[in-house]
Design an enzyme around this catalytic site. Structure first.
Site, PDB file in Angstrom:
ATOM      1  N   TYR A 165      -1.919  11.169   2.523  1.00 19.61           N
ATOM      2  CA  TYR A 165      -2.414  11.421   1.183  1.00 19.61           C
ATOM      3  C   TYR A 165      -2.527  12.933   0.701  1.00 19.61           C
ATOM      4  O   TYR A 165      -3.165  13.309  -0.285  1.00 19.61           O
ATOM      5  CB  TYR A 165      -3.958  11.041   1.370  1.00 19.61           C
ATOM      6  CG  TYR A 165      -4.082   9.565   1.308  1.00 19.61           C
ATOM      7  CD1 TYR A 165      -4.342   8.611   0.404  1.00 19.61           C
ATOM      8  CD2 TYR A 165      -4.213   8.797   2.734  1.00 19.61           C
ATOM      9  CE1 TYR A 165      -4.622   7.380   0.480  1.00 19.61           C
ATOM     10  CE2 TYR A 165      -4.327   7.524   2.846  1.00 19.61           C
ATOM     11  CZ  TYR A 165      -4.674   6.680   1.778  1.00 19.61           C
ATOM     12  OH  TYR A 165      -4.807   5.426   1.733  1.00 19.61           O
ATOM     13  N   HIS A 211      -7.106  -6.497  -0.595  1.00 19.78           N
ATOM     14  CA  HIS A 211      -6.184  -5.414  -0.153  1.00 19.78           C
ATOM     15  C   HIS A 211      -5.182  -5.880   0.632  1.00 19.78           C
ATOM     16  O   HIS A 211      -4.101  -5.512   0.722  1.00 19.78           O
ATOM     17  CB  HIS A 211      -6.883  -4.240   0.125  1.00 19.78           C
ATOM     18  CG  HIS A 211      -5.945  -2.929   0.228  1.00 19.78           C
ATOM     19  ND1 HIS A 211      -5.128  -2.709  -0.830  1.00 19.78           N
ATOM     20  CD2 HIS A 211      -5.411  -2.397   1.414  1.00 19.78           C
ATOM     21  CE1 HIS A 211      -4.242  -1.683  -0.485  1.00 19.78           C
ATOM     22  NE2 HIS A 211      -4.595  -1.496   0.831  1.00 19.78           N
ATOM     23  N   ASP A 216       0.952  -0.994  -0.087  1.00 18.30           N
ATOM     24  CA  ASP A 216      -0.009   0.125  -0.077  1.00 18.30           C
ATOM     25  C   ASP A 216       0.798   1.075  -0.036  1.00 18.30           C
ATOM     26  O   ASP A 216       1.739   1.244  -0.767  1.00 18.30           O
ATOM     27  CB  ASP A 216      -1.107  -0.056   1.243  1.00 18.30           C
ATOM     28  CG  ASP A 216      -2.033   1.294   1.144  1.00 18.30           C
ATOM     29  OD1 ASP A 216      -3.042   1.020   0.490  1.00 18.30           O
ATOM     30  OD2 ASP A 216      -1.679   1.992   1.875  1.00 18.30           O
TER      31      ASP A 216
END
Lengths: 653, 653
Positions: free
Chosen positions: B528, B619, B393
Site C-alpha cells: 500500500y 470481499h 484484490d
C-alpha cells in the site's frame, strides 16, 4: 509466423494433425516443422571425440568479463532496415522511403521503441506518417500498403541466430556475463505469443535483457550501454559490444567498451574469442546448462517420511528425467534447457536417496516396486495423468519398470544405456549377477556399510573416478567393475590423485560433492540391494509387449551397460530393422542427423521401438555427449513420438 | 472416448479447432464438449446464501472414520455387467452369455483383474473364450463381434459420478478418510490416456486406491477390504462400504464394516450422512480443497535477496493465481484442484512478502513495477513464455498491470473484485485516496509500523476480523474501512472476541496464522506504500486498449472494491452489452449457468472483455463462493478464452 513463435503452436497442432504432410524443415528438438535456423541445430554440433576440456576456467588474465549483443542483426536477423529495404523493392517504393519515415526522430516507431506508444497504437500513427511522407514526396503508395503487413513481414522473417546462442552458452560456461540491448516496442497486439517466446528465450539465455520500450533508451544511446554494464557490475573496459551498425559501435566505444562491427559472423566470433579468451568457435560446443541457484526447485511429500525434489523448466507436455547411480537431477543439466526451449515441461528428479530428496535408511524403500509406486504418487499429487519418462543407468531401469508395470501413466519411454533386461522366473538373479564378471561391483555393493565407507572417504576422488569419459587420456584411470570383491574394493589399486575427466567441470564436481556430503551413499547403494525382491516383483507382474513409444539409446564405450545387452530387446518387444550408421537419416522427414555424426538411429518396422547408438560415448551419456548430437536427438525423438501416434512405415535413408 | 479421457484431448484440439460446432454438453471447467456428468457440474452447486458453516469439525461421537467406495457402479458407471447386458441385447446374444464367459473363475478377464494378464494379453484370450463358449452353447456370434469393441463400448460409456466426488470432498473436509476398491486390469494398450486420467483423478481425490491388478485381490474378496482399512489405519467398525452388488456388501459386512447397497444414489448418500455425521446431501457443497502438506511446493530465486514460493498442480496451459491482502497461495485452495482436474497447470503464488516467499523490508520492493518485473523474471526462469493471470484484490491490480505493461507475457487476464482503475496523470493519487471514504484504511496503512502493530497483536483475531462473509450473522462484526485514521486503527471499536466467519474453517484460520507468524504484516502492508511510485510508473507507460482476452468479476457485497468502481472499464477497454441476470446464459453454447444462480456473466460485443458478477458475495470471493458457481465459471471462462481466439458474436440468452 516467426521462427520463435512457432514452437508451442506446432506442438499443439500435432495433437490433432498427423505427421503426414509436415514439411522437411523441422525443429531439431520437437521434430516439427519450423525454420531450421531457429535454434542451434543438432547437426551443427561437432561430434569428433577430440573434445577440448569443458572445464577450462575463465582465464584470469582475460580482460573481458561481459559481452553485450545488439538484438537486431546480431541475436536475431534480418534487421528491420533490411526488411524495409526488401519491402521497398517489392512495393516499388523509392529506396530509403520507409527507412526515412521510420528513423525520423519523432516517428511513431521511434516513440514506440521508447515506450511512449504500444504496438497497437503505433500502427495507425505510422500508417498516417507513411501517407503523409508519400504525399510530401509525391510517391504513390501501392494499393495494399499497410504498416501492419510490413510488420508482419518483419515478424515472419525474423529468426534467432543459433551461433549467437551457442556463443552465449560457451561464454557463460566460462563465467562471463552476457546481455542484449533491444530496440523494441511493447507488443500488445494480443495476436499469438511470438513476442513472449522471444522475450522468454532471451531472458533464459542472457544475464540481462534491456528493452528500449521499458528503459526509454534506444541503441545507440550511450546511457543504455552504461545501464546494462551497471546492472552486470562490469566496468566498460572489460566489456565487448557486438553490433551491426556503425552508430552502435561508436556508442559502445564512446563509453569505453571494445566494439565489433558484425559483418561476417564467423569473423566476429573469432574476435569474441580473441577478446574473451573463450574458445567459442574453435572449442567444443556445449549447450546451455543449468545453474542450480537459478532454476525452479519443487518438493512433494510422497508420504510423511519421504519427500521428492525436482527441478522444473518449460511448459508443454511433461517429460520426467530419472538419473542413475551415483548422480543427481543435475546430470541432465544440458538437456533441461534444451527440452524447455523446445516447448516441453521438464521435471528432473533427485531420485530417492539423492540430493534434496529424502534418503530413508531402509533397503526396501529402494525396491523397484517402491520407487515406481513413489513416482505414481508423485504424479497423482502433481495432477499429471501421463508423462514421458527418460532414464539413464538405474533411472533407465526405473523407466522400463514403469512402462512394464504402470503403463497407464507412461506416454512414452526412453532409456540411455540401460536395456530392458529380460525377467526369467527360473533363474536366480543373484546367480545371474555372478555369471557376468563386469557386474561383480554389484556383489560388492551388497554388504551395507562396506561400499559406503569406500565412497564416502574422499568424495572428490570418488566422483573423479566415477565420471570417466570415453575420450579421456590414459592418465585418467578407468574403473574396473570386475574382480571388485576379490581385490577388496571398487577403487582398490587406483592412485590417490585422480585427474578430473574432460567430461566434468570443476563446478560440476563441486556440485556433486555438495549433494553427497550430508546423506552419503547409503540410499544410493540401497538401490542395488533389492536384487531378489525386484526380481520377485517383476516375476509377479504380467509380461506383455510394451506398446507405448519406446526408445533405447546404447553407448559404444560404456564398460558396464554394454550395447550387446540390449540385443534381446527386440525379441521381447518387437522385431526391428537396423539402418546404416554414418548416413543421413530421416524419420518421416522428421529428424535429421548429420552425416559426420557417429549416432545411429534406427526405427523398428513395427513402430514402437526406436533405437539410438552413440559409438564414441562412455557410461555418463548426458555429460559426455552433452553436445546433444545424440542424447538430445534421442530424447527428442522419444518426446516427439510421445506427441504422436506411433510412427508407421520405414525410414527414408 | 470416455468422459475422463476427453479432457486434455479436448483442450488440445481447441488449439486448432474453432469453437463453432462444439456440442452443447460441455465440460464445466474447460467449457469444451464433454459429457456433463464427468465432474461436479457448476449448475449443481447451490447458490443460496444460507450456507451452513463449512468448519463444522468432525463429530467425535460419529463412529465412522472412513468410507470405501466400489469403483464400478458407484464411483464410475455403468458397471461392466450393465454394459455387457446392453451389448447382448444389441448383438442379439442370449442374455447372460457374456457375463457367464467373463465371470468364469478362470476367465481371461478374471486373470487380468488379478494382474496375471495385461489388457493387451487379455483381449485375444477373451476373444477365444467367447468363441469357445459360443461353440459350446451353439450360439452364433455376430459378424463384427470382438472383445476389443466390447471394451471400447465399456470405456466410452464410463463416466465419473460427480455426486460421489462431491461427497468425498465433503467427507475429507470433515477429516474422514476415503478409499476406492477397483477391479481393474493393467491397461497397456498404449492408446490414449483414458486410464491414466482416471487413475490420476482417483489418486487425487481419494486417500487410498486399491486396484485388483496390483494387489492380486478382487472385490468381493475380504482381504482386499482388510488391506484398504489397514492402509487407512481404521478399524472395520468405523468404516462404511458403498457397493453396487450383494457380494461386495456381504464381504464388507463379513470383515465388520457397515455396508450400503447403492441402488438409488441420493438414498445411499443419505445413509452416508447418517453413518458419518457429515452433511453430504443437505449441507452446502464444497469442492475439493488443498492440503498444504500434500501439494507440490516450488521455489525460484528471483534475485539473491528474493525468492518466490508457489504451489503447483496439473498439466496443460499455465494459469497463475495471484492473491491479495492479507492472504496466501492458500486462498485459491478450492480453485487449484478444480483447474488441475480441468486440464490446466495451476501455479498459485505466495506473493512477495507473504508465506514462504521472501519479505524484504524495503517499501520499494513492493512497487507494482517491481512486483511485475519479479513475475516476468519468474516466468523467464521457469521457461514460460505466456501465462493466463488470475488475480484478486491486490493480485487483481497486479494482473491488470501485467496486462498493461507486459502484454507479451499475458495470454489472458482475469480479476476478481479489483477493477482496472484508470490512471490520470493530472490527479495526485494520494488526494484521490482521500476523496473515497472507504479507502481511508489505505491512508492509515501509510505509516510504517502502525498497522503492523495492530494486526500482529493477535493474529487469530486479525484474520477473524478480516475474513468476513456476506452471509455472516450480525454477531460477526464487519470491518469499517472508513474513518480509520480518525478512530486510530482499523480494528478500534471491535470486540476482543470475534466469532469465526462461516467462510473460514478452523483449519484454514490456523494455516493463515502460521503463514504470518514469522514475517508479520510489514511486507504485505508495504504493497500500500507505493501509491505515488505506482502512479508515476503507470503514467510513464503507454495507455492502450487491452487486446488480450480479459475477465472482470465483481462481487455484490464487497464493502471496499465496489462493483460500481468497475463501471468505467468498458470505456477504457471496449464497450460491452449487459445481459440479464437470473437466466440461462450460453456463451457460444459453451457455458451453462443454472437459472437459480445469482451469477451474471455478460460478454462484450467486442470480444475481449467478459464480465461476471456475483451478487451474494463479499470481499473474499474465492473462499466465500468456493462453491464454484461463479468463481470457477469465471476463472474457467477466462482460461477457456485464453485457449481460443477471443469469442465473437453475442450471447444466446
Amino acid at each position: 509466423m516467426t521462427a520463435w513463435h512457432s514452437l508451442n503452436q506446432l506442438h499443439l497442432e500435432c495433437f490433432s494433425n498427423s505427421l503426414e504432410g509436415v514439411p522437411t524443415d523441422v525443429c531439431v528438438y520437437c521434430c516439427l516443422a519450423v525454420k531450421p535456423s531457429l535454434y542451434p541445430s543438432i547437426s551443427a554440433f561437432k561430434s569428433d571425440s577430440t573434445e577440448t576440456s569443458p572445464d577450462r576456467e575463465i582465464d584470469e588474465m582475460a580482460t573481458k568479463k561481459a559481452v553485450l549483443f545488439n538484438l537486431w542483426g546480431v541475436v536475431v536477423s534480418p534487421s528491420p532496415a533490411e526488411v524495409f529495404l526488401k519491402c521497398e523493392e517489392t512495393l516499388k517504393l523509392p529506396s530509403g522511403f520507409l527507412k526515412k519515415v521510420v528513423i525520423d526522430k519523432h516517428s511513431a516507431m521511434e516513440r514506440a521503441e521508447r515506450g511512449k506508444l504500444t504496438l497497437s497504437q503505433m500502427i495507425p500513427e505510422l500508417d498516417a506518417e507513411c501517407v503523409s511522407a508519400a504525399s510530401d514526396q509525391k510517391v504513390s503508395l501501392p494499393a495494399g500498403f499497410s504498416v501492419k503487413s510490413l510488420l508482419e513481414e518483419l515478424r515472419d522473417s525474423t529468426t534467432v541466430n543459433k551461433h549467437i546462442l551457442q556463443t552465449v552458452a560457451m561464454l557463460r560456461r566460462q563465467g562471463l556475463l552476457t546481455g542484449v540491448l533491444a530496440n523494441q516496442w511493447v507488443d500488445d497486439s494480443g495476436s499469438g505469443d511470438s513476442s513472449g517466446r522471444l522475450l522468454s528465450l532471451l531472458g533464459g539465455h542472457f544475464d540481462v535483457v534491456l528493452q528500449s520500450c521499458r528503459t526509454g533508451l534506444r541503441v545507440p544511446e550511450t546511457d543504455l550501454f552504461t545501464s546494462a554494464l551497471t546492472q552486470l557490475g562490469v566496468p566498460p573496459k572489460q566489456a565487448l559490444w557486438l553490433g551491426d551498425d556503425e552508430e552502435g559501435v561508436g556508442a559502445a566505444e564512446a563509453v569505453g567498451m571494445t566494439a565489433v562491427l558484425v559483418k561476417d559472423l564467423p569473423e566476429a566470433l573469432k574476435q569474441v574469442e580473441t577478446f574473451t579468451g573463450v574458445q567459442v568457435v574453435t572449442g567444443e560446443s556445449y549447450p546451455a546448462s543449468c545453474n542450480p541457484e537459478e532454476v525452479s526447485h519443487g518438493y512433494i511429500t510422497i508420504k510423511p517420511s519421504v519427500k521428492l525434489h525436482y527441478v522444473e523448466m518449460g511448459t508443454g507436455p511433461p517429460v520426467m528425467l530419472c538419473h542413475g547411480f551415483p548422480e543427481s537431477w543435475y546430470s541432465w543439466r544440458y538437456q533441461i534447457p534444451a527440452l524447455a526451449d523446445a516447448g516441453f515441461r521438464v521435471l528432473s528428479l533427485d531420485m530417492k536417496g539423492y540430493g534434496e530428496s529424502t534418503a530413508p535408511p531402509d533397503i526396501e524403500e529402494y525396491s523397484q516396486e517402491q520407487i515406481c509406486q513413489d513416482l505414481v504418487t508423485f504424479m497423482d499429487k502433481m495432477g499429471i495423468p501421463q508423462v514421458t519418462l527418460v532414464g539413464h543407468d538405474w533411472g533407465g531401469a526405473v523407466v522400463w519398470n514403469m512402462a512394464r508395470c504402470h503403463p497407464e501413466r507412461v506416454r512414452a519411454v526412453a532409456s540411455l544405456n540401460t536395456p530392458l533386461f529380460p525377467v526369467d522366473p527360473s533363474k536366480d538373479p543373484m546367480n545371474f549377477l555372478k555369471t557376468v564378471p563386469i557386474f561383480d561391483y554389484q556383489l560388492y555393493f551388497q554388504d551395507p556399510g562396506v561400499a559406503e565407507t569406500e565412497m564416502e572417504k574422499d568424495l572428490a576422488r570418488t566422483f573423479k573416478i566415477f565420471f570417466h569419459g570415453s575420450g579421456d587420456k590414459d592418465n585418467v584411470p578407468e574403473i574396473n567393475t570386475a574382480g571388485v570383491c576379490a581385490r577388496g574394493g571398487l577403487f582398490v589399486g587406483l592412485p590417490d590423485e585422480i585427474p578430473r575427466s574432460s567430461i566434468l567441470s570443476e563446478t560440476a564436481l563441486q556440485f556433486y560433492i555438495t549433494q553427497f556430503k550430508d546423506k552419503g551413499f547409503r540410499g544410493p547403494l540401497n538401490w542395488y540391494r533389492n536384487v531378489v525382491s525386484n526380481w520377485k516383483w517383476l516375476c509377479s507382474r504380467p509380461r506383455a509387449k510394451l506398446l507405448m513409444p519406446a526408445l533405447m539409446v546404447t553407448a559404444g564405450k560404456d564398460p558396464v551397460l554394454l550395447p550387446v545387452f540390449s540385443k534381446g530387446m527386440e525379441n521381447m518387444v518387437r522385431p526391428h530393422t537396423h539402418t546404416h550408421t554414418h548416413t543421413h537419416i530421416f524419420i518421416h522427414t522428421c529428424i535429421h542427423v548429420d552425416s559426420t555424426c557417429d549416432c545411429d538411429i534406427s526405427v523398428c518396422q513395427i513402430p514402437n521401438l526406436t533405437r539410438g547408438h552413440i559409438e564414441e560415448c562412455g557410461h555418463w551419456t548426458q555429460m559426455e555427449r552433452s553436445v546433444p548430437v545424440c542424447v538430445c536427438v534421442s530424447v527428442c525423438v522419444c518426446v516427439c513420438v510421445s506427441l504422436h501416434r506411433p510412427m508407421e512405415g520405414r525410414l527414408t535413408v
